[in-house]
Scaffold this active site. Structure first.
Site, mmCIF file in Angstrom:
data_model
loop_
_atom_site.group_PDB
_atom_site.id
_atom_site.type_symbol
_atom_site.label_atom_id
_atom_site.label_comp_id
_atom_site.label_asym_id
_atom_site.label_seq_id
_atom_site.Cartn_x
_atom_site.Cartn_y
_atom_site.Cartn_z
ATOM 1 N N ASP A 166 -8.179 33.896 -61.991
ATOM 2 C CA ASP A 166 -8.586 33.207 -63.220
ATOM 3 C C ASP A 166 -9.365 31.939 -62.902
ATOM 4 O OD1 ASP A 166 -7.405 35.123 -64.832
ATOM 5 O OD2 ASP A 166 -5.529 34.012 -65.065
ATOM 6 N N LYS B 165 2.237 40.918 -73.717
ATOM 7 C CA LYS B 165 1.156 41.539 -72.949
ATOM 8 C C LYS B 165 1.756 42.220 -71.729
ATOM 9 C CE LYS B 165 -3.250 40.478 -70.657
ATOM 10 N NZ LYS B 165 -2.865 40.928 -69.306
ATOM 11 N N GLU C 171 -1.223 50.830 -72.766
ATOM 12 C CA GLU C 171 -0.966 50.568 -71.358
ATOM 13 C C GLU C 171 0.009 51.587 -70.781
ATOM 14 O OE1 GLU C 171 -2.379 47.868 -69.628
ATOM 15 O OE2 GLU C 171 -3.562 47.622 -71.468
ATOM 16 N N LYS D 73 -1.506 33.310 -71.312
ATOM 17 C CA LYS D 73 -0.789 33.669 -70.095
ATOM 18 C C LYS D 73 0.497 32.849 -69.932
ATOM 19 C CE LYS D 73 -3.535 36.765 -68.183
ATOM 20 N NZ LYS D 73 -4.018 36.585 -66.810
ATOM 21 N N CYS E 17 -11.108 26.913 -34.937
ATOM 22 C CA CYS E 17 -10.787 28.239 -35.465
ATOM 23 C C CYS E 17 -9.812 28.959 -34.535
ATOM 24 C CB CYS E 17 -12.066 29.066 -35.610
ATOM 25 S SG CYS E 17 -11.776 30.786 -36.091
#
Length: 688
Positions: A44, A126, A183, A323, A415
């Site tokens: 999101d 949901k 769903e 949400k 790294c």
């Protein structure tokens, strides 16, 4: 994360390109592969960042923008494809009471309703499942399909025949055509039992009930689906010859009357307070529900209002999903590992003592970046509070260990994969490996970028071929591509390769011995150097060695070189720093020298012609239908014009395609000449 208000146009274009790739990748992992690797909240955040940059730079919205898509295309599914008669949309999200209130206010403004005029909404939980559309003709089920990308899904008719919640024949009278949408999901208890059986059999464990449901439904062998305990509930509809009701509530009642399970939490809300109360009530009872939910969906109840409100690019204006925050639990952080992503980002991952969070046992936690570790003050051995943020990888909410005199965690400055310096650029929190093409964690993705269409565009070197050659040690760096002709016999010995295909590949490689310098520069994958930035740099330096020399001088503190670089329109400090970091690494210089020993890019010269727009500033806006925006800008440069990104008093000409908005309005206010795409084509043609 860089403040959007400080982004240059080139930086915004580059970030939108990266976001489009990232979001498409994670969409594919979630929708097509049922194997997500980031949390819903992280996804999101990427989407919201993309939307914010597009709002600030509307002229840079890409054709492949995530804001234009729904789900993910079914490119390589073993199931046959189905085109939806009515597109299956996604939902916009809200994350606070204020955003729900703004949604209601936005609906009222659009409908021109006063505050005292009634406006009802529905609210329902949901469920976290897989979207499915069921087409009934004269009451008989004739086809079932997944959402796919919203326009094309997968045919799962044979599979849903094994889901007891889905009737093959509707109860009572039904319209000639009616598509019921809802769903497919798996209950918590069934999910736990399935994973236990998978583990006992040595099979793959599913991350959460949603993944289990998706993987079970999207089976080529419906017999596998039959063995999985799938459920279904209905919440809407698609194509319909007749709609049995004037409100969302009435149609949902009819769905139940036809024999479909619907949300037991479904309710009608007369006011905003009712909507917020529904969210609180459903959230409070969330843990006790037999299935997973991740929010509450609000819809305008009146179907007449829904029709007036219509849709935006990929979502209805009349609905939104609020949400839930993630669920939480306490555990011990046992260790911190550093993983290197394909773009060089060093991501710390915490290894947890196993803990049950919302019905799922979790053992890993994302720690995001170096600054997040410092903010939380976490170290191996600490007791932490973690939360599920989208049911994938949890995140740490709080360090519960007292702040005692212990050494902090030391984030690596090199790294762990290749030993290159790991740095974070000014204004950014992410630490990235500077190894680029020599880093094992990044190498294949960098090679794929190097041969991509926008870079060297070498036909025949697709992802699978690069992976195949890399695994055999034939491709370690870009220059190795130009050594492939020495391996002709070895390639020919591989399964699937014939004389013609090998010769075609080698011919494609040889055709790039004199590549476009800007494309070559872009192909090297230097951070912040996108296709537009590469062209801007090469228009000023003309040859790659001259660019390298300026970048190295600027990195060493040469003020004149720095001024030369930053004086280029669209080139800012981030680009200069990225170039300096690249050439600062000896192995990057070696890669650079190696590739330039194999190819000879001619001087980069933008040939201009006399034209009516020579010396003028041209801006393109709206959708261009016969060419890309980059192509249009290149045409303007060849005609001696400057292609700018925004309208100002210095603008001489605006080329406006369909969808032109604020720029067109501003041009009219400033009295700037405006032409359409056909008019621009005529100018180009007249200039020869």
């Amino acid at each position: 994360m860089t403040d959007i208000s400080t982004l240059t146009e080139a930086e915004a274009a580059n970030e939108l390109m990266r976001l489009a790739r990232q979001i498409a990748y994670h969409n594919r992992r979630y929708h097509a592969e049922d194997d997500p690797e980031i949390t819903d909240q992280e996804f999101d955040a990427l989407v919201r960042r993309n939307e914010a940059i597009e709002a600030a730079f509307p002229h840079l919205v890409r054709e492949d923008s995530p804001s234009k898509g729904v789900g993910h295309a079914v490119a390589s599914s073993p199931l046959s494809k189905v085109t939806h008669e009515v597109r299956m949309m996604s939902l916009d999200n809200a994350f606070s009471d204020d955003e729900v209130a703004e949604f209601v206010a936005r609906v009222r403004r659009y409908l021109n309703l006063a505050e005292n005029e009634p406006l009802a909404f529905t609210a329902e939980d949901k469920i976290d499942g897989l979207s499915c559309s069921l087409r009934y003709e004269n009451g008989t089920l004739v086809r079932a399909a997944t959402r796919g990308d919203g326009q094309v899904g997968e045919d799962v008719t044979a599979n849903v025949a094994h889901i007891s919640d889905i009737p093959q024949q509707l109860t009572g009278e039904a319209p000639a055509v009616f598509e019921i949408r809802g769903e497919v999901y798996m209950a918590k208890r069934d999910f736990s039992a399935l994973n236990a059986a998978q583990e006992a059999a040595g099979g793959k464990l599913f991350a959460n009930p949603r993944n289990a449901a998706a993987g079970s439904l999207r089976q080529k062998d419906a017999g596998v689906t039959a063995k999985r305990p799938l459920r279904f509930w209905a919440h809407g509809w698609g194509a319909a010859s007749d709609v049995p009701g004037a409100t969302q509530s009435q149609v949902v009642q009819q769905l139940a009357a036809w024999g479909f399970p619907v949300s037991p939490e479904f309710r009608r809300c007369e006011t905003l307070d009712d909507m917020l109360a529904a969210y609180e009530a459903i959230g409070t009872g969330r843990a006790a529900l037999p299935y997973e939910i991740d929010g509450v969906v609000y819809k305008v109840d009146s179907l007449a209002y829904q029709q007036r409100l219509g849709f935006v690019a990929k979502a209805p204006r009349w609905a939104i999903a609020r949400k839930f925050p993630a669920e939480q639990a306490e555990t011990t952080l046992e260790s911190i590992d550093i993983q290197v992503g394909r773009t060089g980002k060093l991501t710390p991952v915490g290894r947890l003592a196993p803990v049950l969070v919302g019905g799922v046992t979790v053992t890993n936690v994302t720690l995001h970046n170096r600054d997040e570790i410092a903010r939380l003050g976490v170290r191996p051995g600490d007791r932490v509070l973690v939360q599920r943020a989208g049911d994938v990888i949890p995140q740490v909410v709080k360090n519960l260990t007292p702040d005692v005199a212990r050494e902090p965690f030391v984030f690596p400055d090199h790294c762990p994969e290749c030993g290159s310096e790991a740095v974070n650029e000014e204004g950014e929190v992410d630490v990235r490996c500077t190894g680029g093409l020599i880093c094992p964690a990044q190498r294949t993705e960098r090679l794929k970028h190097f041969v991509s269409r926008a870079a060297l565009d070498i036909e025949g070197l697709g992802e699978k071929t690069i992976d195949q050659f890399f695994a055999r040690g034939w491709l370690e760096s870009p220059a190795d591509i130009f050594r492939l002709r020495q391996r002709r016999d070895e390639i020919l010995a591989l399964e699937g390769w014939k004389d013609k295909s090998v010769d075609n590949l080698l011919a494609s490689v040889e055709n790039k011995r004199q590549p476009d310098a800007a494309r070559l520069l872009f192909g090297l994958g230097i951070r912040h150097v996108g296709a537009v930035t590469a062209r801007d740099l090469m228009k000023n330096f003309h040859e790659l060695p001259a660019l390298r020399a300026a970048a190295e001088r600027a990195h060493s503190g040469d003020e004149e070189a720095l001024a030369t670089l930053t004086s280029i329109d669209g080139i800012g400090g981030a680009v200069v720093e990225a170039l300096g970091d690249f050439f600062h690494e000896e192995h990057n210089r070696a890669v650079w020298d190696d590739i330039l020993s194999k190819v000879s890019p001619p001087p980069y010269i933008v040939e201009t012609r006399d034209s009516p727009v020579a010396g003028k500033t041209v801006v393109f806006t709206g959708k261009l239908e016969t060419m890309s925006r980059d192509e249009a800008k290149a045409q303007a440069e060849r005609l001696g014009a400057k292609a700018a990104g925004s309208v100002s008093a210095k603008t001489d000409l605006l080329v406006a395609g369909p969808g032109a908005g604020s720029k067109l309005k501003k041009a009219a206010e400033l009295g700037i000449e405006v032409i359409d795409e056909a008019g621009w084509a005529a100018i180009v043609a007249a200039a020869g």
